[in-house]
Design a protein around this motif. Sequence first.
Motif, PDB file in Angstrom:
ATOM      1  N   TYR A   2     105.466  34.847   3.067  1.00 53.10           N
ATOM      2  CA  TYR A   2     105.050  34.053   2.556  1.00 53.10           C
ATOM      3  C   TYR A   2     106.645  32.996   3.601  1.00 53.10           C
ATOM      4  N   LYS A   3     106.910  33.392   4.383  1.00 61.35           N
ATOM      5  CA  LYS A   3     107.969  32.509   4.913  1.00 61.35           C
ATOM      6  C   LYS A   3     108.102  31.420   5.449  1.00 61.35           C
ATOM      7  N   VAL A   4     106.976  30.812   6.400  1.00 58.14           N
ATOM      8  CA  VAL A   4     106.252  30.220   7.550  1.00 58.14           C
ATOM      9  C   VAL A   4     106.102  28.648   6.292  1.00 58.14           C
ATOM     10  N   GLN A   5     104.977  30.073   4.883  1.00 59.45           N
ATOM     11  CA  GLN A   5     104.823  28.150   4.306  1.00 59.45           C
ATOM     12  C   GLN A   5     105.498  27.735   3.572  1.00 59.45           C
ATOM     13  N   LEU A   6     107.146  28.487   3.235  1.00 60.18           N
ATOM     14  CA  LEU A   6     107.746  28.084   1.933  1.00 60.18           C
ATOM     15  C   LEU A   6     108.767  26.966   3.154  1.00 60.18           C
ATOM     16  N   GLU A   7     108.304  27.758   4.426  1.00 61.26           N
ATOM     17  CA  GLU A   7     109.978  26.492   5.339  1.00 61.26           C
ATOM     18  C   GLU A   7     108.779  24.988   5.651  1.00 61.26           C
ATOM     19  N   ARG A   8     107.397  25.040   5.911  1.00 65.68           N
ATOM     20  CA  ARG A   8     106.569  24.201   6.082  1.00 65.68           C
ATOM     21  C   ARG A   8     106.338  23.414   4.887  1.00 65.68           C
ATOM     22  N   MET A   9     106.545  23.843   3.502  1.00 62.33           N
ATOM     23  CA  MET A   9     106.690  23.198   2.275  1.00 62.33           C
ATOM     24  C   MET A   9     107.895  21.975   1.994  1.00 62.33           C
ATOM     25  N   ARG A  10     108.729  23.132   2.479  1.00 60.78           N
ATOM     26  CA  ARG A  10     110.783  22.180   2.378  1.00 60.78           C
ATOM     27  C   ARG A  10     110.214  20.982   2.960  1.00 60.78           C
ATOM     28  N   GLU A  11     109.720  20.455   4.055  1.00 50.62           N
ATOM     29  CA  GLU A  11     109.438  20.136   4.976  1.00 50.62           C
ATOM     30  C   GLU A  11     109.132  18.871   3.856  1.00 50.62           C
ATOM     31  N   LYS A  12     107.625  19.431   3.865  1.00 52.62           N
ATOM     32  CA  LYS A  12     107.172  18.631   3.263  1.00 52.62           C
ATOM     33  C   LYS A  12     108.002  17.235   1.922  1.00 52.62           C
ATOM     34  N   LEU A  13     108.076  18.428   1.383  1.00 54.47           N
ATOM     35  CA  LEU A  13     109.075  17.446   0.103  1.00 54.47           C
ATOM     36  C   LEU A  13     110.230  16.653   0.589  1.00 54.47           C
ATOM     37  N   ILE A  14     111.097  17.125   1.926  1.00 57.71           N
ATOM     38  CA  ILE A  14     111.945  15.894   2.326  1.00 57.71           C
ATOM     39  C   ILE A  14     111.118  15.236   2.343  1.00 57.71           C
ATOM     40  N   THR A  15     110.296  15.146   3.846  1.00 53.87           N
ATOM     41  CA  THR A  15     109.606  14.250   3.462  1.00 53.87           C
ATOM     42  C   THR A  15     109.058  12.836   2.283  1.00 53.87           C
ATOM     43  N   LEU A  16     108.249  13.548   1.829  1.00 51.52           N
ATOM     44  CA  LEU A  16     108.102  12.658   1.105  1.00 51.52           C
ATOM     45  C   LEU A  16     109.473  12.538  -0.403  1.00 51.52           C
ATOM     46  N   ARG A  17     110.891  13.070  -0.504  1.00 50.22           N
ATOM     47  CA  ARG A  17     111.656  12.561  -1.253  1.00 50.22           C
ATOM     48  C   ARG A  17     111.502  11.211  -0.529  1.00 50.22           C
ATOM     49  N   SER A  18     111.353  11.299   1.388  1.00 46.68           N
ATOM     50  CA  SER A  18     112.158  10.363   1.723  1.00 46.68           C
ATOM     51  C   SER A  18     110.851   8.919   2.026  1.00 46.68           C
ATOM     52  N   LEU A  19     109.415   9.108   1.950  1.00 38.65           N
ATOM     53  CA  LEU A  19     108.238   8.170   1.636  1.00 38.65           C
ATOM     54  C   LEU A  19     109.018   7.426  -0.083  1.00 38.65           C
ATOM     55  N   ASP A  20     109.533   7.541  -0.791  1.00 37.99           N
ATOM     56  CA  ASP A  20     109.713   7.486  -2.073  1.00 37.99           C
ATOM     57  C   ASP A  20     111.216   6.830  -2.836  1.00 37.99           C
ATOM     58  N   PRO A  21     112.002   6.588  -1.977  1.00 30.33           N
ATOM     59  CA  PRO A  21     112.962   6.764  -2.728  1.00 30.33           C
ATOM     60  C   PRO A  21     113.334   5.548  -4.066  1.00 30.33           C
ATOM     61  N   ASP A  22     112.453   5.327  -3.731  1.00 33.50           N
ATOM     62  CA  ASP A  22     112.484   4.717  -5.364  1.00 33.50           C
ATOM     63  C   ASP A  22     111.882   4.736  -6.553  1.00 33.50           C
ATOM     64  N   LEU A  23     111.380   6.584  -6.423  1.00 31.06           N
ATOM     65  CA  LEU A  23     110.322   7.044  -7.411  1.00 31.06           C
ATOM     66  C   LEU A  23     109.377   6.051  -7.884  1.00 31.06           C
ATOM     67  N   GLU A  24     108.631   6.235  -7.095  1.00 31.60           N
ATOM     68  CA  GLU A  24     107.322   5.233  -7.649  1.00 31.60           C
ATOM     69  C   GLU A  24     106.551   6.123  -8.256  1.00 31.60           C
ATOM     70  N   LEU A  25     106.109   7.570  -7.090  1.00 30.31           N
ATOM     71  CA  LEU A  25     105.386   8.525  -7.312  1.00 30.31           C
ATOM     72  C   LEU A  25     105.334   8.655  -8.934  1.00 30.31           C
ATOM     73  N   PHE A  26     103.856   9.403  -9.062  1.00 34.70           N
ATOM     74  CA  PHE A  26     103.346   9.590 -10.572  1.00 34.70           C
ATOM     75  C   PHE A  26     105.257  10.942 -10.426  1.00 34.70           C
TER      76      PHE A  26
END
Length: 215
Positions: A2-26
């Motif tokens: 699962y190493k590759v998938q986990l690394e990909r998901m870490r990057e996506k979580l970082i991206t999502l956090r950066s896109l939502d600085p005001d915590l607007e996502l449900f």
Amino acid sequence: MYKVQLERMREKLITLRSLDPDLELFGAENHEYEMASVWTQKDITQFEQKWRIELPEDYKVWLLHMGTGGAGPYYGLENPDDGVYAVLGYDDELNAVSAPFQFTEAWNWNYDWFDDSKEEEEWEALEHEYFDPKWSAGMLRISDFGCGISMNLVVKGASYGEIWVDDRANRNGIYPDQYWGNTNRLHFLDWYELWLDRSIHQMHEQKQQSGANEV
């Protein structure tokens, strides 16, 4: 595995956090994109022995390398210890996580819950049976959807490893999670990554709309 998938998901979580600085996502105001501390293998073994279950492999990998709760779908991921819970209408009885889950297809009772021809005592007995822990046996709650709806990981019995919804609070029964348009049955890591993909897409769309409105 699962190493590759986990690394990909870490990057996506970082991206999502950066896109939502005001915590607007449900749910973001609840988890703030933070993750709870990981478990050790000893922690996992103790949990499995306590409840006489074996956690799905991809979920164990998540607990070992990503966290035991926090950022995730809806109001966030719950700690496994909180996933064994008091059942609605059975406040003195925990969800029967140690017993086998019995369903492979969506389940519900075909009752008209607004039928006023029954006496109140009859309805109370029916409701008590409807919320009996035996129906949700083998499910570990991993996320709170709100409105009494829970997202659950099947940890024992039929449909092992799949994500199922317990929507009995709204008289909709128990069924496989297909809220994101997926027709296939989702296991934990794929379920979480689909949430990441959809959330990133949603935040991109919101920013595009916001930019268009400012022009």
